[in-house]
Design a protein around this motif. Structure first.
Motif, PDB file in Angstrom:
ATOM      1  N   THR A 197       0.814  -1.219   0.000  1.00 39.60           N
ATOM      2  CA  THR A 197       0.000   0.000   0.000  1.00 39.60           C
ATOM      3  C   THR A 197       0.846   1.266   0.000  1.00 39.60           C
ATOM      4  O   THR A 197       0.342   2.334  -0.317  1.00 39.60           O
ATOM      5  CB  THR A 197      -0.926   0.050   1.228  1.00 39.60           C
ATOM      6  OG1 THR A 197      -0.127   0.096   2.408  1.00 39.60           O
ATOM      7  CG2 THR A 197      -1.858  -1.140   1.249  1.00 39.60           C
ATOM      8  N   GLY A 198       2.105   1.169   0.382  1.00 37.51           N
ATOM      9  CA  GLY A 198       2.983   2.333   0.411  1.00 37.51           C
ATOM     10  C   GLY A 198       2.849   3.163   1.675  1.00 37.51           C
ATOM     11  O   GLY A 198       3.563   4.144   1.855  1.00 37.51           O
ATOM     12  N   LYS A 199       1.950   2.778   2.559  1.00 38.49           N
ATOM     13  CA  LYS A 199       1.767   3.550   3.789  1.00 38.49           C
ATOM     14  C   LYS A 199       2.956   3.326   4.719  1.00 38.49           C
ATOM     15  O   LYS A 199       3.441   2.217   4.869  1.00 38.49           O
ATOM     16  CB  LYS A 199       0.472   3.152   4.484  1.00 38.49           C
ATOM     17  CG  LYS A 199      -0.750   3.509   3.688  1.00 38.49           C
ATOM     18  CD  LYS A 199      -2.009   3.012   4.342  1.00 38.49           C
ATOM     19  CE  LYS A 199      -3.195   3.288   3.432  1.00 38.49           C
ATOM     20  NZ  LYS A 199      -4.397   2.599   3.870  1.00 38.49           N
ATOM     21  N   LYS A 200       3.398   4.429   5.340  1.00 37.39           N
ATOM     22  CA  LYS A 200       4.539   4.379   6.244  1.00 37.39           C
ATOM     23  C   LYS A 200       4.175   5.053   7.560  1.00 37.39           C
ATOM     24  O   LYS A 200       3.454   6.047   7.593  1.00 37.39           O
ATOM     25  CB  LYS A 200       5.747   5.112   5.645  1.00 37.39           C
ATOM     26  CG  LYS A 200       6.165   4.617   4.292  1.00 37.39           C
ATOM     27  CD  LYS A 200       7.094   3.465   4.400  1.00 37.39           C
ATOM     28  CE  LYS A 200       7.673   3.163   3.030  1.00 37.39           C
ATOM     29  NZ  LYS A 200       7.519   1.895   2.546  1.00 37.39           N
ATOM     30  N   LEU A 201       4.694   4.498   8.631  1.00 37.59           N
ATOM     31  CA  LEU A 201       4.489   5.052   9.964  1.00 37.59           C
ATOM     32  C   LEU A 201       5.288   6.341  10.112  1.00 37.59           C
ATOM     33  O   LEU A 201       6.432   6.422   9.666  1.00 37.59           O
ATOM     34  CB  LEU A 201       4.958   4.027  11.000  1.00 37.59           C
ATOM     35  CG  LEU A 201       4.617   4.271  12.450  1.00 37.59           C
ATOM     36  CD1 LEU A 201       3.111   4.261  12.650  1.00 37.59           C
ATOM     37  CD2 LEU A 201       5.258   3.215  13.310  1.00 37.59           C
ATOM     38  N   VAL A 202       4.694   7.367  10.717  1.00 39.82           N
ATOM     39  CA  VAL A 202       5.391   8.621  10.985  1.00 39.82           C
ATOM     40  C   VAL A 202       5.750   8.645  12.467  1.00 39.82           C
ATOM     41  O   VAL A 202       4.881   8.670  13.332  1.00 39.82           O
ATOM     42  CB  VAL A 202       4.510   9.843  10.631  1.00 39.82           C
ATOM     43  CG1 VAL A 202       5.204  11.136  11.035  1.00 39.82           C
ATOM     44  CG2 VAL A 202       4.185   9.848   9.156  1.00 39.82           C
ATOM     45  N   LYS A 203       7.047   8.603  12.708  1.00 35.79           N
ATOM     46  CA  LYS A 203       7.533   8.623  14.092  1.00 35.79           C
ATOM     47  C   LYS A 203       7.890  10.060  14.446  1.00 35.79           C
ATOM     48  O   LYS A 203       8.617  10.722  13.718  1.00 35.79           O
ATOM     49  CB  LYS A 203       8.752   7.728  14.232  1.00 35.79           C
ATOM     50  CG  LYS A 203       8.450   6.275  13.956  1.00 35.79           C
ATOM     51  CD  LYS A 203       9.700   5.447  14.071  1.00 35.79           C
ATOM     52  CE  LYS A 203       9.399   3.999  13.734  1.00 35.79           C
ATOM     53  NZ  LYS A 203      10.606   3.156  13.798  1.00 35.79           N
ATOM     54  N   THR A 204       7.350  10.519  15.553  1.00 33.20           N
ATOM     55  CA  THR A 204       7.642  11.866  16.025  1.00 33.20           C
ATOM     56  C   THR A 204       8.061  11.813  17.475  1.00 33.20           C
ATOM     57  O   THR A 204       7.783  10.835  18.184  1.00 33.20           O
ATOM     58  CB  THR A 204       6.403  12.783  15.898  1.00 33.20           C
ATOM     59  OG1 THR A 204       5.344  12.230  16.683  1.00 33.20           O
ATOM     60  CG2 THR A 204       5.961  12.924  14.460  1.00 33.20           C
ATOM     61  N   MET A 205       8.757  12.851  17.915  1.00 31.51           N
ATOM     62  CA  MET A 205       9.132  12.935  19.326  1.00 31.51           C
ATOM     63  C   MET A 205       7.983  13.610  20.067  1.00 31.51           C
ATOM     64  O   MET A 205       7.641  14.755  19.781  1.00 31.51           O
ATOM     65  CB  MET A 205      10.422  13.742  19.481  1.00 31.51           C
ATOM     66  CG  MET A 205      11.629  13.015  18.912  1.00 31.51           C
ATOM     67  SD  MET A 205      13.149  13.861  19.255  1.00 31.51           S
ATOM     68  CE  MET A 205      13.264  14.870  17.793  1.00 31.51           C
ATOM     69  N   GLY A 265       0.753   8.589  13.740  1.00 30.32           N
ATOM     70  CA  GLY A 265       0.058   8.558  12.466  1.00 30.32           C
ATOM     71  C   GLY A 265       0.874   7.894  11.378  1.00 30.32           C
ATOM     72  O   GLY A 265       1.896   7.272  11.629  1.00 30.32           O
ATOM     73  N   PHE A 266       0.382   8.081  10.152  1.00 25.69           N
ATOM     74  CA  PHE A 266       1.038   7.500   8.989  1.00 25.69           C
ATOM     75  C   PHE A 266       0.894   8.450   7.815  1.00 25.69           C
ATOM     76  O   PHE A 266       0.135   9.410   7.868  1.00 25.69           O
ATOM     77  CB  PHE A 266       0.418   6.138   8.644  1.00 25.69           C
ATOM     78  CG  PHE A 266      -0.984   6.218   8.133  1.00 25.69           C
ATOM     79  CD1 PHE A 266      -1.231   6.252   6.763  1.00 25.69           C
ATOM     80  CD2 PHE A 266      -2.065   6.271   8.999  1.00 25.69           C
ATOM     81  CE1 PHE A 266      -2.531   6.332   6.281  1.00 25.69           C
ATOM     82  CE2 PHE A 266      -3.362   6.354   8.525  1.00 25.69           C
ATOM     83  CZ  PHE A 266      -3.595   6.383   7.163  1.00 25.69           C
TER      84      PHE A 266
END
Length: 124
Positions: A30-38, A46-47
């Motif tokens: 699907t190309g979806k990637k996890l968005v890691k934030t501090m 989110g993603f």
């Protein structure tokens, strides 16, 4: 309890020509990637949407009278539909063959193992 009928064998068409498929695997990324934030929770929140890709792995019998040059396949349309009545057709468009290998054994027919990348997918 009522009996249910399931999709069985399929037929594979490449640009309108049918081929005898032994095995087919479709991988949809699907190309979806996890968005890691501090943040104070220490979790991802989110993603984001990326680029969808489709990879098809096909094992087909090699016909004696029509030796297709699989390595040269570019921009093909692969259509999969149930061999029995009913069911939904699926088409993969703009397919490119990225690898082709042949397999020979004593007990089975000659086979070709193919990997395709497809740029589009539709259900008909």
């Amino acid at each position: 309890m009522a009996l249910k009928e399931y999709v069985g064998a399929i037929v594979l068409e490449v640009d309108g020509a049918e081929y005898e498929v032994i095995d087919l695997n479709v991988e949809h990324d699907t190309g979806k990637k996890l968005v890691k934030t501090m943040n104070k929770t220490g979790r991802a929140l989110g993603f984001h949407k990326g680029v969808e890709t489709f990879e098809l792995s096909v094992t087909a019998a090699i016909p004696k009278d029509d030796p297709k040059d699989w390595e040269a396949v570019e921009g093909a349309k692969l259509t999969i539909y149930p061999a029995s009545d009913g069911g939904q057709r699926e088409s993969y468009s703009d397919c490119v063959c990225i690898s082709a290998g042949r397999k020979y054994s004593v007990e089975n027919e000659a086979r070709v193992d193919l990997k395709f990348l497809a740029l589009g997918h539709t259900k008909e």
